[in-house]
Motif scaffolding. Structure first.
Motif, PDB file in Angstrom:
ATOM      1  N   THR A 100      20.291  34.928 -24.442  1.00  0.00           N
ATOM      2  CA  THR A 100      20.829  36.252 -24.142  1.00  0.00           C
ATOM      3  C   THR A 100      21.207  37.009 -25.410  1.00  0.00           C
ATOM      4  OG1 THR A 100      21.671  35.443 -22.016  1.00  0.00           O
ATOM      5  CG2 THR A 100      22.603  37.494 -22.853  1.00  0.00           C
ATOM      6  N   ALA A 101      21.741  36.295 -26.399  1.00  0.00           N
ATOM      7  CA  ALA A 101      22.188  36.929 -27.645  1.00  0.00           C
ATOM      8  C   ALA A 101      21.054  37.127 -28.651  1.00  0.00           C
ATOM      9  CB  ALA A 101      23.290  36.087 -28.280  1.00  0.00           C
ATOM     10  N   ASN A 102      19.887  36.592 -28.385  1.00  0.00           N
ATOM     11  CA  ASN A 102      18.769  36.654 -29.323  1.00  0.00           C
ATOM     12  C   ASN A 102      17.968  37.931 -29.084  1.00  0.00           C
ATOM     13  OD1 ASN A 102      16.433  36.259 -30.865  1.00  0.00           O
ATOM     14  ND2 ASN A 102      16.418  34.054 -30.489  1.00  0.00           N
ATOM     15  N   ALA A 103      17.939  38.820 -30.089  1.00  0.00           N
ATOM     16  CA  ALA A 103      17.236  40.091 -29.937  1.00  0.00           C
ATOM     17  C   ALA A 103      15.733  39.898 -29.757  1.00  0.00           C
ATOM     18  CB  ALA A 103      17.503  40.977 -31.154  1.00  0.00           C
ATOM     19  N   ASP A 104      15.208  38.763 -30.156  1.00  0.00           N
ATOM     20  CA  ASP A 104      13.779  38.498 -30.025  1.00  0.00           C
ATOM     21  C   ASP A 104      13.408  38.022 -28.621  1.00  0.00           C
ATOM     22  OD1 ASP A 104      11.218  38.151 -31.774  1.00  0.00           O
ATOM     23  OD2 ASP A 104      11.290  36.325 -30.566  1.00  0.00           O
ATOM     24  N   ALA A 105      14.409  37.641 -27.822  1.00  0.00           N
ATOM     25  CA  ALA A 105      14.158  37.082 -26.493  1.00  0.00           C
ATOM     26  C   ALA A 105      14.231  38.158 -25.419  1.00  0.00           C
ATOM     27  CB  ALA A 105      15.160  35.978 -26.190  1.00  0.00           C
ATOM     28  N   ASP A 106      13.609  37.866 -24.304  1.00  0.00           N
ATOM     29  CA  ASP A 106      13.615  38.801 -23.177  1.00  0.00           C
ATOM     30  C   ASP A 106      14.292  38.190 -21.960  1.00  0.00           C
ATOM     31  OD1 ASP A 106      13.082  40.995 -21.551  1.00  0.00           O
ATOM     32  OD2 ASP A 106      11.069  40.304 -21.027  1.00  0.00           O
ATOM     33  N   LYS A 107      13.682  37.160 -21.379  1.00  0.00           N
ATOM     34  CA  LYS A 107      14.195  36.612 -20.129  1.00  0.00           C
ATOM     35  C   LYS A 107      14.600  35.152 -20.263  1.00  0.00           C
ATOM     36  CE  LYS A 107      11.702  39.604 -16.906  1.00  0.00           C
ATOM     37  NZ  LYS A 107      10.743  39.653 -15.782  1.00  0.00           N
ATOM     38  N   PHE A 108      15.585  34.772 -19.463  1.00  0.00           N
ATOM     39  CA  PHE A 108      15.970  33.373 -19.304  1.00  0.00           C
ATOM     40  C   PHE A 108      15.990  33.074 -17.819  1.00  0.00           C
ATOM     41  CE2 PHE A 108      19.185  30.204 -18.284  1.00  0.00           C
ATOM     42  CZ  PHE A 108      18.776  29.142 -19.081  1.00  0.00           C
ATOM     43  N   VAL A 109      15.259  32.046 -17.409  1.00  0.00           N
ATOM     44  CA  VAL A 109      15.251  31.643 -15.999  1.00  0.00           C
ATOM     45  C   VAL A 109      15.404  30.127 -15.932  1.00  0.00           C
ATOM     46  CG1 VAL A 109      13.838  33.586 -15.237  1.00  0.00           C
ATOM     47  CG2 VAL A 109      12.736  31.471 -15.938  1.00  0.00           C
ATOM     48  N   ILE A 110      15.899  29.654 -14.807  1.00  0.00           N
ATOM     49  CA  ILE A 110      16.132  28.218 -14.630  1.00  0.00           C
ATOM     50  C   ILE A 110      15.373  27.734 -13.401  1.00  0.00           C
ATOM     51  CG2 ILE A 110      17.844  26.407 -14.271  1.00  0.00           C
ATOM     52  CD1 ILE A 110      19.925  28.180 -15.492  1.00  0.00           C
ATOM     53  N   GLY A 111      14.571  26.702 -13.610  1.00  0.00           N
ATOM     54  CA  GLY A 111      13.945  26.019 -12.491  1.00  0.00           C
ATOM     55  C   GLY A 111      14.851  24.911 -12.008  1.00  0.00           C
ATOM     56  N   SER A 112      14.610  24.432 -10.829  1.00  0.00           N
ATOM     57  CA  SER A 112      15.453  23.370 -10.279  1.00  0.00           C
ATOM     58  C   SER A 112      15.288  22.093 -11.084  1.00  0.00           C
ATOM     59  CB  SER A 112      15.072  23.100  -8.824  1.00  0.00           C
ATOM     60  OG  SER A 112      13.731  22.642  -8.750  1.00  0.00           O
ATOM     61  N   GLY A 113      16.250  21.199 -10.959  1.00  0.00           N
ATOM     62  CA  GLY A 113      16.110  19.877 -11.552  1.00  0.00           C
ATOM     63  C   GLY A 113      15.256  18.987 -10.663  1.00  0.00           C
ATOM     64  N   LEU A 114      15.153  17.718 -11.045  1.00  0.00           N
ATOM     65  CA  LEU A 114      14.378  16.752 -10.286  1.00  0.00           C
ATOM     66  C   LEU A 114      15.188  15.470 -10.225  1.00  0.00           C
ATOM     67  CD1 LEU A 114      11.582  16.255  -8.932  1.00  0.00           C
ATOM     68  CD2 LEU A 114      10.782  15.431 -11.156  1.00  0.00           C
ATOM     69  N   ASN A 115      15.555  15.024  -9.022  1.00  0.00           N
ATOM     70  CA  ASN A 115      16.474  13.883  -8.896  1.00  0.00           C
ATOM     71  C   ASN A 115      15.772  12.532  -8.834  1.00  0.00           C
ATOM     72  OD1 ASN A 115      15.424  13.965  -6.338  1.00  0.00           O
ATOM     73  ND2 ASN A 115      17.338  14.478  -5.299  1.00  0.00           N
ATOM     74  N   VAL A 116      14.485  12.527  -9.183  1.00  0.00           N
ATOM     75  CA  VAL A 116      13.727  11.278  -9.283  1.00  0.00           C
ATOM     76  C   VAL A 116      12.911  11.320 -10.573  1.00  0.00           C
ATOM     77  CG1 VAL A 116      13.593  10.827  -6.802  1.00  0.00           C
ATOM     78  CG2 VAL A 116      11.871  12.292  -7.902  1.00  0.00           C
ATOM     79  N   ALA A 117      12.346  10.169 -10.951  1.00  0.00           N
ATOM     80  CA  ALA A 117      11.609  10.108 -12.210  1.00  0.00           C
ATOM     81  C   ALA A 117      10.295  10.872 -12.150  1.00  0.00           C
ATOM     82  CB  ALA A 117      11.346   8.654 -12.593  1.00  0.00           C
ATOM     83  N   GLN A 118       9.579  10.752 -11.044  1.00  0.00           N
ATOM     84  CA  GLN A 118       8.289  11.407 -10.907  1.00  0.00           C
ATOM     85  C   GLN A 118       8.343  12.460  -9.819  1.00  0.00           C
ATOM     86  OE1 GLN A 118       5.514   8.031 -10.388  1.00  0.00           O
ATOM     87  NE2 GLN A 118       4.814   8.444 -12.478  1.00  0.00           N
ATOM     88  N   GLY A 119       7.700  13.592 -10.079  1.00  0.00           N
ATOM     89  CA  GLY A 119       7.694  14.698  -9.137  1.00  0.00           C
ATOM     90  C   GLY A 119       7.387  15.982  -9.872  1.00  0.00           C
ATOM     91  N   THR A 120       7.662  17.114  -9.244  1.00  0.00           N
ATOM     92  CA  THR A 120       7.349  18.400  -9.848  1.00  0.00           C
ATOM     93  C   THR A 120       8.523  19.360  -9.761  1.00  0.00           C
ATOM     94  OG1 THR A 120       6.408  19.268  -7.787  1.00  0.00           O
ATOM     95  CG2 THR A 120       4.890  18.201  -9.331  1.00  0.00           C
ATOM     96  N   ILE A 121       8.600  20.249 -10.744  1.00  0.00           N
ATOM     97  CA  ILE A 121       9.530  21.383 -10.749  1.00  0.00           C
ATOM     98  C   ILE A 121       8.671  22.638 -10.875  1.00  0.00           C
ATOM     99  CG2 ILE A 121      11.431  22.531 -11.934  1.00  0.00           C
ATOM    100  CD1 ILE A 121      12.225  19.819 -13.098  1.00  0.00           C
ATOM    101  N   THR A 122       8.874  23.605  -9.993  1.00  0.00           N
ATOM    102  CA  THR A 122       8.083  24.834 -10.005  1.00  0.00           C
ATOM    103  C   THR A 122       9.003  26.045 -10.109  1.00  0.00           C
ATOM    104  OG1 THR A 122       6.349  23.836  -8.635  1.00  0.00           O
ATOM    105  CG2 THR A 122       6.404  26.237  -8.758  1.00  0.00           C
ATOM    106  N   LYS A 123       8.647  26.982 -10.977  1.00  0.00           N
ATOM    107  CA  LYS A 123       9.423  28.212 -11.125  1.00  0.00           C
ATOM    108  C   LYS A 123       8.480  29.380 -11.376  1.00  0.00           C
ATOM    109  CE  LYS A 123      13.137  30.707 -11.457  1.00  0.00           C
ATOM    110  NZ  LYS A 123      14.046  30.896 -10.301  1.00  0.00           N
ATOM    111  N   ASN A 124       8.640  30.463 -10.612  1.00  0.00           N
ATOM    112  CA  ASN A 124       7.872  31.682 -10.832  1.00  0.00           C
ATOM    113  C   ASN A 124       8.580  32.555 -11.858  1.00  0.00           C
ATOM    114  OD1 ASN A 124       6.049  30.827  -8.920  1.00  0.00           O
ATOM    115  ND2 ASN A 124       6.758  32.207  -7.318  1.00  0.00           N
ATOM    116  N   ILE A 125       7.799  33.247 -12.684  1.00  0.00           N
ATOM    117  CA  ILE A 125       8.376  34.069 -13.728  1.00  0.00           C
ATOM    118  C   ILE A 125       7.487  35.283 -13.976  1.00  0.00           C
ATOM    119  CG2 ILE A 125       7.228  32.772 -15.564  1.00  0.00           C
ATOM    120  CD1 ILE A 125       9.733  33.260 -17.286  1.00  0.00           C
TER     121      ILE A 125
END
Length: 319
Positions: A100-125
């Motif tokens: 947020t404080a970085n003038a070179d940056a635009d967006k920050f988004v967070i995808g969900s975590g994963l409560n197991v070792a193998q699986g997928t995290i998906t986030k639209n941006i």
């Protein structure tokens, strides 16, 4: 005032025409797929030569878009406080504050975590062509300070005739990294701080991520950037065009006004040769901005005004 040749005028016209093209915005889905497992548990992808902990999981996927490479994260350099926090605890708050404080940056988004070792995290941006680089990170948890990351992946293809210049869907292998901030060689979150602090280093083919499947280069997962669609924004009615510069001509000290609602992110000053001579990041909520360019030589300059999705170019004369 100096007289300028028709060639110089042509240079300015080319510069202005390049910078007045409509900017593009693209929608992607980012999919992280984890292969974290032992060769016994997963003969194809398994890489961990020690047993996984009883509660293997991944922290929320922290994603940032930015304008230039290595402005958010850089391998081989010391981890920022935000990256350290993600690598050691999975907490994304400090990293979000950095973005947020970085003038070179635009967006920050967070995808969900994963409560197991193998699986997928998906986030639209949604990504602007002014900020085409994507960096992301997630903690391998529990661990001392191990995480996965993508650093400064440019989603622009350079071919504006296809997808408005955006890359088609593609997949990258991802590997584990050590943040260099905490000691430890096993899956434990309770370890002493590194003294002295080290830099971010790859754990590729390093214990415990040195399993037998060398054909996969011991990757711990993949990140896929799925291109969805893109649009060109219209610059015809643009609040940037209503930004005023005065006095103009000037002796170098100028004021930019009518900035409210312009979403102005930066002002870049170019000389007669098209060389960037000053880059000025802009804070949020300003109605006007005073700029001192009195150190520059007399002549004609171009001010490139950039918002999130658009840009406008204005001429400035310093005498």
């Amino acid at each position: 005032m100096k007289n300028y040749t028709s060639f110089t005028v042509l240079l300015f016209c080319v510069f202005i025409s390049i910078n007045s093209f409509a900017q593009s915005v693209a929608n992607y889905s980012i999919v992280f797929e984890s292969f974290w497992e032992t060769p016994t548990g997963d003969p194809v992808n398994g890489i961990s030569t020690i047993p996984l902990p009883s509660n293997p999981h991944w922290s929320p996927l922290a994603i940032a878009t930015h304008q230039t490479a290595n402005s958010i994260l850089e391998m081989g350099s010391a981890a920022s406080a935000g990256i350290e926090s993600i690598a050691e605890t999975g907490d994304t708050t400090a990293f979000q504050n950095e973005v947020t404080a970085n003038a070179d940056a635009d967006k920050f988004v967070i995808g969900s975590g994963l409560n197991v070792a193998q699986g997928t995290i998906t986030k639209n941006i949604q990504i602007s062509s002014d900020y085409p680089f994507v960096s992301l990170a997630s903690m391998i948890a529990p661990s001392p300070d191990w995480f996965i990351a993508i650093n400064s992946e440019n989603l622009r293809s350079g071919n504006n005739a296809v997808n408005n210049g955006w890359k088609a869907s593609f997949t990258l292998d991802v590997f584990p990294y050590d943040a260099g901030t905490e000691d430890g060689n096993g899956y434990s979150g309770s370890n002493p701080a590194s003294n002295p602090l080290d830099v971010i280093t790859s754990l590729l083919n390093q214990p415990p991520f040195d399993g037998v499947n060398s054909n996969m280069s011991h990757r711990i997962g993949t990140v896929t950037f799925n291109y969805i669609d893109s649009t060109l924004s219209k610059d015809d009615i643009d609040v940037l065009e209503h930004v005023s510069i005065y006095p103009n001509p000037s002796k170098g000290k100028i004021t930019l006004s009518n900035l409210k609602n312009s979403d102005l992110k930066s002002v870049q000053v170019y000389n007669i040769l098209g060389r960037l001579v000053k880059n000025i990041p802009i804070g949020k909520g300003l109605s006007k901005l005073e700029i001192d360019l009195s150190h520059l030589n007399t002549g004609v300059y171009l001010l490139n005004l950039k918002s999130t999705n658009k840009s406008a170019t204005k001429k400035l004369v310093i005498h």
